[in-house]
Design a protein around this motif. Sequence first.
Motif, mmCIF file in Angstrom:
data_model
loop_
_atom_site.group_PDB
_atom_site.id
_atom_site.type_symbol
_atom_site.label_atom_id
_atom_site.label_comp_id
_atom_site.label_asym_id
_atom_site.label_seq_id
_atom_site.Cartn_x
_atom_site.Cartn_y
_atom_site.Cartn_z
ATOM 1 N N SER A 92 0.837 -1.201 0.000
ATOM 2 C CA SER A 92 0.000 0.000 0.000
ATOM 3 C C SER A 92 0.872 1.252 0.000
ATOM 4 O O SER A 92 2.016 1.239 0.482
ATOM 5 N N GLU A 173 0.125 -9.113 2.727
ATOM 6 C CA GLU A 173 -0.449 -9.417 4.028
ATOM 7 C C GLU A 173 -0.200 -10.870 4.433
ATOM 8 O O GLU A 173 -0.625 -11.305 5.470
ATOM 9 N N ARG A 205 -5.506 -2.966 3.847
ATOM 10 C CA ARG A 205 -6.916 -2.682 4.148
ATOM 11 C C ARG A 205 -7.121 -1.201 4.450
ATOM 12 O O ARG A 205 -8.178 -0.640 4.165
ATOM 13 N N PRO A 208 -6.170 0.397 0.238
ATOM 14 C CA PRO A 208 -5.985 -0.656 -0.759
ATOM 15 C C PRO A 208 -5.407 -0.104 -2.059
ATOM 16 O O PRO A 208 -5.581 1.073 -2.381
ATOM 17 N N HIS A 216 -8.744 1.242 9.535
ATOM 18 C CA HIS A 216 -8.272 -0.107 9.832
ATOM 19 C C HIS A 216 -7.027 -0.027 10.708
ATOM 20 O O HIS A 216 -6.187 0.852 10.533
#
Length: 436
Positions: A92, A173, A205, A208, A216
């Motif tokens: 990200s 992740e 998250r 994104p 988040h």
Amino acid sequence: MTKNAATGPLPRTGGDTGGDTEGVTEGDTRAERLAAGGAEAAGRRVRPAFRLLVAAWLRRRFWRTVLFLTGGLTVKGKLPKSGCVVVANHSSHADTAVLLATLGAARAPRVAAAADYWFRNRVRRLVCSVLAAAFPVRRHGGGYSDLQDIAGPMLRAGHAVVVFPEGTRGGGEGGDVGEFRRGAVELAVSNGVPVVPVALSGTARLLPKGGRLRPHAVRVRIGRPLTTPDADTARSAVLELLAECRPRDSRVRRRIARLALSWRGLGLVAAWSFTEALSWPLLPELALAVLCVAAPRAGLRLTVSAAVASVAGGLVALALYSGTSVELPQPLTTSRMHATAQKEIRLEGARAVRHQPASGIPYKVYAAEAGRAGVPAGAWVLRSTAARGQRIVGVGLVLTLIGVLSQRWRRFFPQYLIFVGVAFTALFALVISAWR
């Protein structure tokens, strides 16, 4: 926040890095060069310039505040007390902000960024340099030379230099972390500083790829410096750290969150609020206390839906009780509540509903008595929106904020539901007892 291509130019094989073994004898291994460089740095006690330390501290405070408001940040581990190359998974644009908030300001972290993307115009260059502490690296041709020429002196001056060895944003992740390129390790070895693996969880998250910022929680694990670094070892270390920092969650919360984010959840809140204004005994705030905390992303639309539906239900109740003998069941209300609402409406008309949020008298009681008193519909909608709608919106937004700030404790959501149930039951009992 820097472009994922910060390590795009870093080579996988020899070339301008000198390869894996070129110029290295048996007595001059990577470990020995790394140890020698680290000892030299420790002996000099090198530290970045004071103004750079201040700038790093300000950036750290800024990004920590942002991450606190978007779900929270938990960190485990710390950097060595010398210059180092930080390698992390990359999923990200938020990764850079998280690292700047996480890595100690004493190392004044600097981040390699794609020159052709983040430095192609004056505005981007300014934002990237000031907020992301970035420096330009070419993605095509000469990138490793840029890294050595710019990052080398930084490392020797005691900075932590952040490189994303995947060369592009991936899933990041879990086990889908991409192959690590060798440039970051070669940079560390050639400058005699350690490689520090760092795992980032939750950024994919939070922001994104191709999506928008949404609340988040983020977790960061800083590993121990690698004594014999290479690209595969660094990647394995990051994967091990990722396994440690996966957040724990509640299955109950996940199911409720899916409901809250769906059209069924929106319809449930609207129906709940509408019928509560007519007969249903449980406040719409109870539904919001469950759904908004479970899925704060849906908090705003759920809150607006509840407020609009409640006022609409009050308008229907006003019409039903105007000049008719309709008597809808209104459980958990008392005759004293009706008498008080009737008196206030007789004296103030539609303005009397302003007492509802603080009085404990249900909105449906005011709606019924306003209908019996012939209060005009327009005035009733206007005053109800200002009173009842405003309270629902205020409570809903507070609950949404609680949902955002409590994401790191999601595994305790079942206990939270028990607390909410007990609290609402006690509140209802207290209000009814007071008005009995």
